[in-house]
Design a protein around this motif. Structure first.
Motif, PDB file in Angstrom:
ATOM      1  N   LEU A  60       0.912  -1.200  -0.073  1.00 29.63           N
ATOM      2  CA  LEU A  60      -0.144   0.151   0.089  1.00 29.63           C
ATOM      3  C   LEU A  60       0.932   1.301   0.055  1.00 29.63           C
ATOM      4  O   LEU A  60       0.458   2.190  -0.827  1.00 29.63           O
ATOM      5  CB  LEU A  60      -0.845  -0.037   0.985  1.00 29.63           C
ATOM      6  CG  LEU A  60      -1.688   1.167   1.574  1.00 29.63           C
ATOM      7  CD1 LEU A  60      -2.773   1.484   0.343  1.00 29.63           C
ATOM      8  CD2 LEU A  60      -2.311   1.169   2.820  1.00 29.63           C
ATOM      9  N   ARG A  61       1.768   1.373   0.911  1.00 27.50           N
ATOM     10  CA  ARG A  61       2.746   2.551   0.967  1.00 27.50           C
ATOM     11  C   ARG A  61       3.443   2.636  -0.395  1.00 27.50           C
ATOM     12  O   ARG A  61       3.815   3.908  -0.834  1.00 27.50           O
ATOM     13  CB  ARG A  61       3.868   2.130   1.966  1.00 27.50           C
ATOM     14  CG  ARG A  61       3.010   2.516   3.356  1.00 27.50           C
ATOM     15  CD  ARG A  61       4.341   2.575   4.430  1.00 27.50           C
ATOM     16  NE  ARG A  61       4.962   1.246   4.695  1.00 27.50           N
ATOM     17  CZ  ARG A  61       4.808   0.401   5.284  1.00 27.50           C
ATOM     18  NH1 ARG A  61       3.848   0.325   6.005  1.00 27.50           N
ATOM     19  NH2 ARG A  61       5.721  -0.505   5.168  1.00 27.50           N
ATOM     20  N   GLU A  62       3.873   1.487  -1.050  1.00 25.84           N
ATOM     21  CA  GLU A  62       4.491   1.404  -2.459  1.00 25.84           C
ATOM     22  C   GLU A  62       3.673   2.338  -3.405  1.00 25.84           C
ATOM     23  O   GLU A  62       3.953   3.065  -4.190  1.00 25.84           O
ATOM     24  CB  GLU A  62       5.129   0.417  -2.696  1.00 25.84           C
ATOM     25  CG  GLU A  62       5.735   0.254  -4.159  1.00 25.84           C
ATOM     26  CD  GLU A  62       6.326  -0.891  -4.727  1.00 25.84           C
ATOM     27  OE1 GLU A  62       6.851  -1.185  -5.874  1.00 25.84           O
ATOM     28  OE2 GLU A  62       5.842  -1.787  -3.936  1.00 25.84           O
ATOM     29  N   ARG A  63       2.344   1.809  -3.496  1.00 31.42           N
ATOM     30  CA  ARG A  63       1.306   2.352  -4.311  1.00 31.42           C
ATOM     31  C   ARG A  63       1.211   3.916  -4.002  1.00 31.42           C
ATOM     32  O   ARG A  63       0.856   4.650  -5.015  1.00 31.42           O
ATOM     33  CB  ARG A  63       0.012   1.549  -4.146  1.00 31.42           C
ATOM     34  CG  ARG A  63      -1.090   1.842  -5.211  1.00 31.42           C
ATOM     35  CD  ARG A  63      -2.243   1.038  -5.140  1.00 31.42           C
ATOM     36  NE  ARG A  63      -3.045   0.968  -4.218  1.00 31.42           N
ATOM     37  CZ  ARG A  63      -2.604  -0.207  -3.249  1.00 31.42           C
ATOM     38  NH1 ARG A  63      -2.354  -1.328  -3.644  1.00 31.42           N
ATOM     39  NH2 ARG A  63      -3.766  -0.212  -1.958  1.00 31.42           N
ATOM     40  N   VAL A  64       1.047   4.181  -2.827  1.00 30.82           N
ATOM     41  CA  VAL A  64       0.836   5.618  -2.449  1.00 30.82           C
ATOM     42  C   VAL A  64       1.735   6.602  -2.808  1.00 30.82           C
ATOM     43  O   VAL A  64       1.696   7.615  -3.510  1.00 30.82           O
ATOM     44  CB  VAL A  64       0.378   5.729  -0.902  1.00 30.82           C
ATOM     45  CG1 VAL A  64       0.594   7.211  -0.587  1.00 30.82           C
ATOM     46  CG2 VAL A  64      -0.826   4.976  -0.546  1.00 30.82           C
TER      47      VAL A  64
END
Length: 266
Positions: A60-64
């Protein structure tokens, strides 16, 4: 008074951009990129809301982070396009309206993205602070106790699980990576703050120009209304004067008729 109303009230060229296809191409390109930015903002809002919750994970953090980087690039491209759009001169009223609308729409979208970045930054800082505190606490606990107890614990861990130092190093690397992400977000916010001030200045200048046009139109409208009222009033005075003249002529005719009859009969 809206810009559409100003365009209707003012005289000038109307219609599309058939005389300036380059302006039309740039305007359409900026509109498409603005739509992408708005879509990106909606997706980012959903992702950032999940940060720090049970849904939070490295994926999720990578996508954000990728989403924010893409949005930053879009903002830079749109910003350059908006600046180019201000260089056009001798625009039609419709072109001026589109020029102003693109700038104000971008200002709103950019402000929304900046707020999302700040929200993500706050959540990342809180998360890293919590991870750093847990990591330091774990390291402190591992370093406490007597040497004999540590040796026994180390022997047991060597038999049952990987060396704790590897896990500590891994956690430390994750924290360092997330601190780097925080620095990237901080830099992105700072860079776009400069762009936001530039766009705000452009919009303010356009608003000032619109207000000047609006004042001129309002004054013209007031003067036209005043002239119309004075014309109507003058027409009423002329009509009243004609009525009085007719009455006087009628009275004179009656008196003249009476005098003539008196002379004839006498």
């Amino acid at each position: 008074m809206s810009y559409d109303q100003l365009s209707n009230l003012e005289s000038g060229r109307q219609g599309g951009y058939t005389d300036d296809p380059e302006f039309q191409t740039l305007q359409y390109d900026l509109k498409n990129k603005l739509q992408k930015l708005l879509t990106s903002n909606r997706d980012l809002a959903k992702g950032i809301t999940s940060l720090g919750t049970k849904k939070d994970n490295p994926r999720l953090r990578e996508r954000v982070n990728k989403g924010m980087e893409t949005a930053r690039e879009l903002c830079r491209e749109i910003g350059e396009g908006v600046k180019r759009l201000q260089t056009w001169e001798d625009l039609t009223k419709q072109q001026k309206y589109e020029q102003t609308k693109v700038s104000s729409d971008f200002q709103a979208a950019l402000q929304e993205f900046q707020e999302l970045q700040r929200k993500a930054l706050e959540k990342e800082r809180a998360s890293v602070s919590a991870a750093r505190a847990a990591h330091d606490s774990e390291s402190h606990e591992q370093g406490s106790g007597n040497q004999e107890h540590q040796q026994l614990l180390l022997q047991h861990q060597e038999l049952t699980q990987p060396a704790p130092q590897d896990e500590v190093d891994f956690q430390e690397s994750l924290i360092i990576e997330r601190e780097e992400e925080i620095r990237n977000i901080e830099q992105g916010v700072g860079d776009l703050n400069v762009l936001f001030r530039q766009v705000a200045h452009i919009v303010a200048e356009q608003d000032e120009g619109i207000m000047t046009i609006a004042d001129n139109v309002d004054r013209t409208h007031d003067h036209t209304f005043q002239a119309d009222r004075e014309t109507r009033q003058a027409a009423r005075y002329q009509k009243a004067a004609r009525n009085k003249s007719c009455c006087l002529l009628l009275i004179l005719a009656v008196i003249l008729t009476i005098v003539i009859l008196a002379v004839v009969l006498g």
